[in-house]
Write a protein that holds these residues in place. Structure first.
Motif, PDB file in Angstrom:
ATOM      1  N   ASN A   1       2.018   6.657   1.461  1.00  0.00           N
ATOM      2  CA  ASN A   1       1.215   5.568   2.023  1.00  0.00           C
ATOM      3  C   ASN A   1      -0.238   5.802   1.610  1.00  0.00           C
ATOM      4  O   ASN A   1      -0.887   6.737   2.083  1.00  0.00           O
ATOM      5  CB  ASN A   1       1.350   5.544   3.540  1.00  0.00           C
ATOM      6  CG  ASN A   1       0.508   4.446   4.179  1.00  0.00           C
ATOM      7  OD1 ASN A   1      -0.126   3.636   3.497  1.00  0.00           O
ATOM      8  ND2 ASN A   1       0.507   4.420   5.504  1.00  0.00           N
ATOM      9  N   TRP A   2      -0.733   4.966   0.716  1.00  0.00           N
ATOM     10  CA  TRP A   2      -2.124   5.119   0.290  1.00  0.00           C
ATOM     11  C   TRP A   2      -3.046   4.045   0.908  1.00  0.00           C
ATOM     12  O   TRP A   2      -4.218   3.922   0.552  1.00  0.00           O
ATOM     13  CB  TRP A   2      -2.235   5.103  -1.240  1.00  0.00           C
ATOM     14  CG  TRP A   2      -1.588   3.923  -1.939  1.00  0.00           C
ATOM     15  CD1 TRP A   2      -0.313   3.849  -2.399  1.00  0.00           C
ATOM     16  CD2 TRP A   2      -2.194   2.674  -2.257  1.00  0.00           C
ATOM     17  NE1 TRP A   2      -0.051   2.644  -2.988  1.00  0.00           N
ATOM     18  CE2 TRP A   2      -1.210   1.896  -2.922  1.00  0.00           C
ATOM     19  CE3 TRP A   2      -3.459   2.122  -2.050  1.00  0.00           C
ATOM     20  CZ2 TRP A   2      -1.451   0.601  -3.372  1.00  0.00           C
ATOM     21  CZ3 TRP A   2      -3.696   0.835  -2.514  1.00  0.00           C
ATOM     22  CH2 TRP A   2      -2.703   0.085  -3.161  1.00  0.00           C
ATOM     23  N   SER A   3      -2.486   3.316   1.883  1.00  0.00           N
ATOM     24  CA  SER A   3      -3.277   2.279   2.560  1.00  0.00           C
ATOM     25  C   SER A   3      -3.864   2.831   3.858  1.00  0.00           C
ATOM     26  O   SER A   3      -3.674   4.000   4.197  1.00  0.00           O
ATOM     27  CB  SER A   3      -2.391   1.079   2.881  1.00  0.00           C
ATOM     28  OG  SER A   3      -1.537   1.376   3.986  1.00  0.00           O
ATOM     29  N   ARG A   4      -4.570   1.976   4.601  1.00  0.00           N
ATOM     30  CA  ARG A   4      -5.105   2.349   5.914  1.00  0.00           C
ATOM     31  C   ARG A   4      -4.253   1.764   7.043  1.00  0.00           C
ATOM     32  O   ARG A   4      -4.664   1.764   8.205  1.00  0.00           O
ATOM     33  CB  ARG A   4      -6.562   1.878   6.040  1.00  0.00           C
ATOM     34  CG  ARG A   4      -7.503   2.595   5.077  1.00  0.00           C
ATOM     35  CD  ARG A   4      -8.939   2.148   5.269  1.00  0.00           C
ATOM     36  NE  ARG A   4      -9.840   2.826   4.350  1.00  0.00           N
ATOM     37  CZ  ARG A   4     -10.356   4.039   4.536  1.00  0.00           C
ATOM     38  NH1 ARG A   4     -10.056   4.694   5.650  1.00  0.00           N
ATOM     39  NH2 ARG A   4     -11.174   4.579   3.650  1.00  0.00           N
ATOM     40  N   GLU A   5      -3.096   1.209   6.705  1.00  0.00           N
ATOM     41  CA  GLU A   5      -2.197   0.620   7.691  1.00  0.00           C
ATOM     42  C   GLU A   5      -0.929   1.459   7.777  1.00  0.00           C
ATOM     43  O   GLU A   5      -0.670   2.328   6.936  1.00  0.00           O
ATOM     44  CB  GLU A   5      -1.844  -0.820   7.284  1.00  0.00           C
ATOM     45  CG  GLU A   5      -3.046  -1.709   7.041  1.00  0.00           C
ATOM     46  CD  GLU A   5      -3.849  -1.971   8.310  1.00  0.00           C
ATOM     47  OE1 GLU A   5      -3.229  -1.920   9.398  1.00  0.00           O
ATOM     48  OE2 GLU A   5      -5.063  -2.191   8.209  1.00  0.00           O
ATOM     49  N   LEU A   6      -0.089   1.190   8.778  1.00  0.00           N
ATOM     50  CA  LEU A   6       1.190   1.880   8.896  1.00  0.00           C
ATOM     51  C   LEU A   6       2.309   0.854   9.074  1.00  0.00           C
ATOM     52  O   LEU A   6       2.921   0.750  10.150  1.00  0.00           O
ATOM     53  CB  LEU A   6       1.184   2.859  10.076  1.00  0.00           C
ATOM     54  CG  LEU A   6       2.414   3.779  10.157  1.00  0.00           C
ATOM     55  CD1 LEU A   6       2.501   4.690   8.953  1.00  0.00           C
ATOM     56  CD2 LEU A   6       2.382   4.592  11.442  1.00  0.00           C
TER      57      LEU A   6
ATOM     58  N   GLY B   1       0.793  -1.218   0.000  1.00  0.00           N
ATOM     59  CA  GLY B   1       0.000   0.000   0.000  1.00  0.00           C
ATOM     60  C   GLY B   1       0.823   1.265   0.000  1.00  0.00           C
ATOM     61  O   GLY B   1       0.331   2.322   0.404  1.00  0.00           O
ATOM     62  N   HIS B   2       2.050   1.173  -0.442  1.00  0.00           N
ATOM     63  CA  HIS B   2       2.937   2.335  -0.497  1.00  0.00           C
ATOM     64  C   HIS B   2       3.462   2.509  -1.921  1.00  0.00           C
ATOM     65  O   HIS B   2       3.607   1.533  -2.661  1.00  0.00           O
ATOM     66  CB  HIS B   2       4.129   2.182   0.451  1.00  0.00           C
ATOM     67  CG  HIS B   2       3.793   2.385   1.889  1.00  0.00           C
ATOM     68  ND1 HIS B   2       2.855   1.634   2.549  1.00  0.00           N
ATOM     69  CD2 HIS B   2       4.293   3.268   2.813  1.00  0.00           C
ATOM     70  CE1 HIS B   2       2.780   2.028   3.820  1.00  0.00           C
ATOM     71  NE2 HIS B   2       3.651   3.022   3.995  1.00  0.00           N
TER      72      HIS B   2
END
Length: 516
Positions: free
Chosen positions: A502-507, A148-149
């Motif tokens: 970061n285009w996800s909902r996680e880190l 997601g990056h």
């Protein structure tokens, strides 16, 4: 061309370029009155005083930097293609003034008129090149290791670029830097050689109006002043992140150390000691003219001048015979006159330096084959700094051969084979330009390989002198390692930035680290 005609032409050239009145030594979006020590500008061809310029001091320098910084902050916001459009208009202005500016190069520097016109054409060409480059300031996209990056690399304007130019190319070298810097979003401050300041004033007068229409004239700052008042300040100024210096290796070392001391960037175009390898398989009908132009052009005052010829022993006598015959046909004289092939040296110090080198060479065992005399043309009234280009038999290990003399001295060095030629070719401190003349593709490709020439420029069946703007120009070792003009040289005028999105909902953290 008679003396009266030449004088009339001089005045018309100065008048057309706006150099016939009171001149200023500083431009910061407007011409600033300067009252520093007067700089007297003389033509090396005649000794005639062309102008007197009051030089800029510390206060005028400060105004130029402040104005350049303010202009940069606005300029960097313009999209690069729009910056390119403005540079295109600047190139058109150069086209309109090519004849007059080319003649001024000849008047002030001493190279023949066709070379002066050719130098201005280089400035026009790099403007054209920069227009296209303004749409090709490419970054990269990369794959992130984190889901997601996305990763990418982009280039941003750097700031103010200081350009310190030499006398021998008083327009082109500045243009190689400034046209690229402008499309990259930078401002420029130009400190020209005190031996050729009129070309800098004229070029600024031609081009600045294009930027003035945008309210951004200060992007082309100009400061003519002493090293103490201007040069040292420019090199030490933390507001100027890049210094491009063209000149001697000795001064280049000082510039590099000072810029590095403040963690700035430098582009160094320093000395050359360029050699041409002529093998038994060479086409001498190609090689001889290349050697003559490379060694005699600009009276030996190019950084790419041919200074050494490493010639196969089997053909050395023939090459020497042909070179003497060719040198004997070189017409030396007024660089504005039709038919002249070799103009003067820049000043009396250059003449004296050449004569000292010839004496040192003889003391080391070199043999004078042709020329070397100081000439007095048109009786004793010329006042010019003319010499007869010379040829010497020499050994590569001689100390005079190991250093660059900015004069038309050509050393003929015999070698047994290509192995010896390459070894001796590389056995000098400098590494700018090189060439091989051979009809054998194996010899040519070996010269271009990793075990061949150690120079930044290596040519086959073309001389060492001159370079096309599409390729990056510069050299290695004592030449400084800098690159200007084409290819990806534009990157030196920008700052690189790596981006991760970061285009996800996680880190997820790098390397799988967890703080949970």
């Amino acid at each position: 061309m008679t003396a009266a005609t030449a004088a009339r032409d001089v005045q018309s050239i100065l008048r057309e370029l706006g150099l016939d009145g009171q001149l200023s030594g500083a431009y910061a979006g407007e011409w600033i009155p300067t009252s520093g020590p007067e700089l007297e500008v003389r033509s090396p061809g005649t000794g005639e005083v062309l102008a007197r310029i009051p030089q800029a001091g510390a206060a005028e320098y400060e105004r130029c930097v402040e104005a350049a910084q303010a202009a940069f902050l606005k300029w960097r916001e313009k999209p690069a293609p729009l910056r390119g459009e403005i540079v295109r208009r600047m190139g058109e202005r150069l086209r309109a003034k090519k004849d007059a500016l080319g003649a001024l190069v000849t008047l002030e520097m001493g190279k023949i008129l066709q070379e002066g016109l050719g130098e201005v054409q280089e400035a026009i060409d790099i403007a054209d090149f920069a227009v296209g480059q303004s749409r090709m300031l490419y970054g990269l996209s990369m794959h992130s290791e984190r889901p997601g990056h996305a990763m990418r690399e982009q280039w941003h304007p750097l700031g103010i670029c200081g350009v310190i130019s030499a006398f021998n190319f008083p327009v082109a070298v500045w243009a190689w830097n400034s046209m690229i810097a402008l499309i990259c979003g930078d401002a420029c401050i130009w400190k020209p050689s005190p031996k050729a300041p009129l070309c800098a004033i004229a070029t600024t007068k031609i081009l600045a109006p294009v930027l003035e229409e945008e309210g951004l004239g200060a992007l082309l700052g100009l400061v003519i002043g002493t090293n103490e008042e201007v040069g040292e300040r420019l090199v030490a100024d933390r507001r100027v992140p890049l210094i491009s210096f063209t000149g001697s290796t000795r001064v280049g070392r000082e510039v590099a150390a000072k810029v590095a001391g403040r963690l700035g960037k430098s582009i160094l175009e320093l000395g050359g000691n360029n050699a041409m390898v002529v093998t038994e398989n060479a086409d001498l009908d190609l090689a001889i003219p290349a050697i003559v132009f490379g060694s005699v052009g600009t009276c030996g005052q190019r950084c790419t001048t041919t200074r050494r010829v490493l010639v196969a022993d089997a053909i050395a006598d023939e090459v020497e015979r042909r070179l003497v015959a060719a040198y004997d046909q070189v017409r030396i004289g007024n660089p504005l006159a039709d038919g002249t092939l070799c103009g003067p040296l820049i000043d009396s110090h250059a003449v004296e330096g050449m004569q000292r080198t010839l004496e040192e060479a003889k003391q080391e065992g070199a043999e004078l084959v042709y020329g070397g005399e100081v000439l007095s043309l048109d009786g004793d009234e010329s006042g010019g700094h003319y010499v007869k280009p010379c040829i010497m038999r020499a050994s590569n290990s001689m100390s005079v051969v190991q250093h660059e003399t900015f004069a038309p001295i050509l050393y003929l060095i015999r070698v047994a084979d290509l192995d010896e030629a390459i070894a001796q070719h590389n056995d000098v401190p400098q590494g700018l330009s090189s060439a091989i003349f051979s009809s054998d593709v194996r010899e040519a490709e070996r010269f271009l390989s990793a075990v061949g020439s150690d120079c930044g420029i290596a040519n086959v069946n073309i001389g060492t002198s001159g370079a096309e703007i599409g390729g990056a120009f510069g050299g290695e070792k004592d030449t400084g390692g800098g690159r200007e003009s084409g290819s990806d040289a534009w990157k030196a005028y920008m700052r690189r930035q790596t981006n991760t999105v970061n285009w996800s909902r996680e880190l997820p953290l790098a390397q799988g680290i967890s703080f949970g």
